[in-house]
Motif scaffolding. Structure first.
Motif, PDB file in Angstrom:
ATOM      1  N   ILE A 176       0.837  -1.199   0.000  1.00 42.72           N
ATOM      2  CA  ILE A 176       0.000   0.000   0.000  1.00 42.72           C
ATOM      3  C   ILE A 176       0.874   1.252   0.000  1.00 42.72           C
ATOM      4  O   ILE A 176       0.631   2.214  -0.745  1.00 42.72           O
ATOM      5  CB  ILE A 176      -0.944   0.007   1.217  1.00 42.72           C
ATOM      6  CG1 ILE A 176      -1.938  -1.160   1.116  1.00 42.72           C
ATOM      7  CG2 ILE A 176      -1.690   1.336   1.304  1.00 42.72           C
ATOM      8  CD1 ILE A 176      -2.840  -1.297   2.318  1.00 42.72           C
ATOM      9  N   THR A 177       1.918   1.240   0.836  1.00 44.30           N
ATOM     10  CA  THR A 177       2.847   2.377   0.891  1.00 44.30           C
ATOM     11  C   THR A 177       3.542   2.568  -0.447  1.00 44.30           C
ATOM     12  O   THR A 177       3.668   3.687  -0.953  1.00 44.30           O
ATOM     13  CB  THR A 177       3.899   2.160   1.990  1.00 44.30           C
ATOM     14  OG1 THR A 177       3.242   1.976   3.250  1.00 44.30           O
ATOM     15  CG2 THR A 177       4.842   3.340   2.076  1.00 44.30           C
ATOM     16  N   PHE A 178       3.982   1.446  -1.030  1.00 45.43           N
ATOM     17  CA  PHE A 178       4.691   1.472  -2.307  1.00 45.43           C
ATOM     18  C   PHE A 178       3.825   2.082  -3.404  1.00 45.43           C
ATOM     19  O   PHE A 178       4.265   2.952  -4.155  1.00 45.43           O
ATOM     20  CB  PHE A 178       5.107   0.048  -2.674  1.00 45.43           C
ATOM     21  CG  PHE A 178       5.760  -0.073  -4.026  1.00 45.43           C
ATOM     22  CD1 PHE A 178       7.049   0.375  -4.228  1.00 45.43           C
ATOM     23  CD2 PHE A 178       5.077  -0.646  -5.090  1.00 45.43           C
ATOM     24  CE1 PHE A 178       7.656   0.255  -5.468  1.00 45.43           C
ATOM     25  CE2 PHE A 178       5.672  -0.767  -6.323  1.00 45.43           C
ATOM     26  CZ  PHE A 178       6.956  -0.316  -6.518  1.00 45.43           C
ATOM     27  N   THR A 179       2.580   1.641  -3.493  1.00 42.96           N
ATOM     28  CA  THR A 179       1.692   2.108  -4.560  1.00 42.96           C
ATOM     29  C   THR A 179       1.117   3.491  -4.281  1.00 42.96           C
ATOM     30  O   THR A 179       0.784   4.223  -5.216  1.00 42.96           O
ATOM     31  CB  THR A 179       0.533   1.113  -4.763  1.00 42.96           C
ATOM     32  OG1 THR A 179      -0.127   0.880  -3.507  1.00 42.96           O
ATOM     33  CG2 THR A 179       1.057  -0.211  -5.303  1.00 42.96           C
ATOM     34  N   LEU A 240      -1.639  -3.474  -7.277  1.00 43.34           N
ATOM     35  CA  LEU A 240      -2.841  -3.320  -6.449  1.00 43.34           C
ATOM     36  C   LEU A 240      -3.819  -4.472  -6.670  1.00 43.34           C
ATOM     37  O   LEU A 240      -4.366  -5.041  -5.717  1.00 43.34           O
ATOM     38  CB  LEU A 240      -3.528  -1.985  -6.757  1.00 43.34           C
ATOM     39  CG  LEU A 240      -2.798  -0.723  -6.278  1.00 43.34           C
ATOM     40  CD1 LEU A 240      -3.492   0.517  -6.806  1.00 43.34           C
ATOM     41  CD2 LEU A 240      -2.726  -0.698  -4.758  1.00 43.34           C
ATOM     42  N   LEU A 241      -4.050  -4.832  -7.922  1.00 41.01           N
ATOM     43  CA  LEU A 241      -4.978  -5.921  -8.233  1.00 41.01           C
ATOM     44  C   LEU A 241      -4.453  -7.251  -7.712  1.00 41.01           C
ATOM     45  O   LEU A 241      -5.209  -8.072  -7.186  1.00 41.01           O
ATOM     46  CB  LEU A 241      -5.216  -6.002  -9.743  1.00 41.01           C
ATOM     47  CG  LEU A 241      -5.916  -4.807 -10.397  1.00 41.01           C
ATOM     48  CD1 LEU A 241      -6.070  -5.044 -11.893  1.00 41.01           C
ATOM     49  CD2 LEU A 241      -7.270  -4.554  -9.757  1.00 41.01           C
ATOM     50  N   TYR A 250     -11.675 -10.936 -13.502  1.00 47.34           N
ATOM     51  CA  TYR A 250     -11.365  -9.694 -14.209  1.00 47.34           C
ATOM     52  C   TYR A 250      -9.969  -9.193 -13.853  1.00 47.34           C
ATOM     53  O   TYR A 250      -9.232  -8.697 -14.714  1.00 47.34           O
ATOM     54  CB  TYR A 250     -12.419  -8.628 -13.876  1.00 47.34           C
ATOM     55  CG  TYR A 250     -13.804  -9.001 -14.336  1.00 47.34           C
ATOM     56  CD1 TYR A 250     -14.154  -8.914 -15.691  1.00 47.34           C
ATOM     57  CD2 TYR A 250     -14.755  -9.470 -13.436  1.00 47.34           C
ATOM     58  CE1 TYR A 250     -15.420  -9.261 -16.123  1.00 47.34           C
ATOM     59  CE2 TYR A 250     -16.031  -9.833 -13.857  1.00 47.34           C
ATOM     60  CZ  TYR A 250     -16.356  -9.717 -15.196  1.00 47.34           C
ATOM     61  OH  TYR A 250     -17.608 -10.080 -15.618  1.00 47.34           O
ATOM     62  N   CYS A 251      -9.613  -9.315 -12.581  1.00 47.70           N
ATOM     63  CA  CYS A 251      -8.266  -8.930 -12.161  1.00 47.70           C
ATOM     64  C   CYS A 251      -7.225  -9.838 -12.807  1.00 47.70           C
ATOM     65  O   CYS A 251      -6.164  -9.386 -13.259  1.00 47.70           O
ATOM     66  CB  CYS A 251      -8.148  -8.991 -10.639  1.00 47.70           C
ATOM     67  SG  CYS A 251      -9.183  -7.805  -9.761  1.00 47.70           S
ATOM     68  N   ALA A 252      -7.539 -11.143 -12.841  1.00 50.91           N
ATOM     69  CA  ALA A 252      -6.618 -12.105 -13.443  1.00 50.91           C
ATOM     70  C   ALA A 252      -6.431 -11.824 -14.927  1.00 50.91           C
ATOM     71  O   ALA A 252      -5.341 -11.999 -15.476  1.00 50.91           O
ATOM     72  CB  ALA A 252      -7.138 -13.524 -13.230  1.00 50.91           C
ATOM     73  N   CYS A 253      -7.495 -11.353 -15.564  1.00 45.86           N
ATOM     74  CA  CYS A 253      -7.409 -11.026 -16.989  1.00 45.86           C
ATOM     75  C   CYS A 253      -6.437  -9.872 -17.214  1.00 45.86           C
ATOM     76  O   CYS A 253      -5.606  -9.912 -18.114  1.00 45.86           O
ATOM     77  CB  CYS A 253      -8.802 -10.671 -17.520  1.00 45.86           C
ATOM     78  SG  CYS A 253      -8.858 -10.456 -19.321  1.00 45.86           S
TER      79      CYS A 253
END
Length: 297
Positions: A176-179, A240-241, A250-253
């Protein structure tokens, strides 16, 4: 980055099947070639600035900082490919202590590249702001000594942050910090931009001779920022995903495009030097003298 991206290899098979999105695989030769070109181009930028006294000004030192960030991103991929080759031919033990240590160092270079780019773009934005709105006091505000101190603080912070993020990369707060640093710095730059362009016309009336040249620098920064967002945002979204919805179809796609997103990051390091050369006549002349030195003797 093995620590952050190992989870990608373990994405639920059901999610992959449901998404109907096959993983896009690009030849490693493409990554290696783009990375080599990126390192060489940015090395030319650094040499051009340090070999020409007329380019040894704060603005160009900030550009060098961005060039170093781009070069680290390219160097990361070169070292990663080298590590993979050595492992495949049997010179490195799979998951051995040396490979783990080497991988940690390589991962730190990658994070250092992103953080360095973010902070370099931010300090370039601040430099352009001072140039436009405090043109008469610019040389007393932005001195070489202050420039060196600012860059030293930035790179010490980025180095420490990169090492810390690699050590604690398995923890969600670290991700979270990184992104979050990505959008936070962009918000800072965009706020600076809004203020900069809203007041540019009124400032131009007061000092009609300076803003045109200074606004050209702001436009150059706009182009650099746009390329940076285009090349890095897909990767940040991927992280993030991968962290919050790895099993969602959808995230995997979207995550099936992982290597495409990685190639965009490598392209950033190749594109930036062309922007410098296209927008800065001084750098362009320095490049010509370095590349075609025999013609200038």
């Amino acid at each position: 980055m093995k620590h952050i991206f190992n989870a990608y290899e373990n994405i639920n098979n059901t999610a992959r099947n449901d998404s109907d999105c096959p993983r896009v695989v690009l030849p490693e030769e493409i990554f290696f070639t783009i990375s080599i070109v990126g390192v060489l181009e940015n090395l030319i930028v650094l040499l051009a600035v340090f070999k020409n006294k007329n380019l040894q000004a704060p603005m160009y030192f900030f550009i060098c900082s961005l060039a170093i960030s781009d070069m680290l991103g390219s160097l990361y991929k070169i070292l990663e490919n080298t590590l993979i080759i050595l492992r495949n031919v049997g010179y490195l033990k799979l998951r051995g202590s040396f490979e783990t240590t080497a991988d940690d160092i390589i991962d730190s270079l990658f994070i250092l590249s992103l953080l360095g780019s973010i902070f370099s773009l931010s300090v370039i934005a601040a430099d352009r702001y001072i140039t436009i709105f405090h043109a008469l006091q610019y040389h007393s505000i932005v001195t070489m000594r202050r420039t060196v101190v600012v860059l030293a603080v930035i790179w010490m912070f980025c180095t420490g942050s990169g090492i810390t993020m690699v050590i604690f990369s398995h923890h969600v707060p670290t991700v979270i910090t990184f992104t979050s640093l990505f959008p936070l710095m962009l918000v800072f730059i965009l706020c600076l931009y809004v203020h900069m362009f809203l007041l540019a016309r009124s400032h131009a009336r007061k000092i009609p001779t300076l803003p045109r040249a200074n606004m050209k620098g702001a436009i150059t920064l706009t182009i650099l920022l746009g390329v940076f967002i285009f090349c890095w945002a897909p990767f940040v979204l991927h992280v993030l995903l991968m962290t919050f919805c790895p099993s969602n179809p959808y995230c995997a796609c979207y995550m099936s495009l992982f290597q495409v997103n990685g190639m965009l990051i490598m392209c950033n390091a190749v594109i930036d030097p062309f922007i410098y050369a296209f927008r800065s006549p001084e750098l362009r002349d320095a490049f010509k003298k370095m590349i075609f030195c025999s013609r200038y003797r």
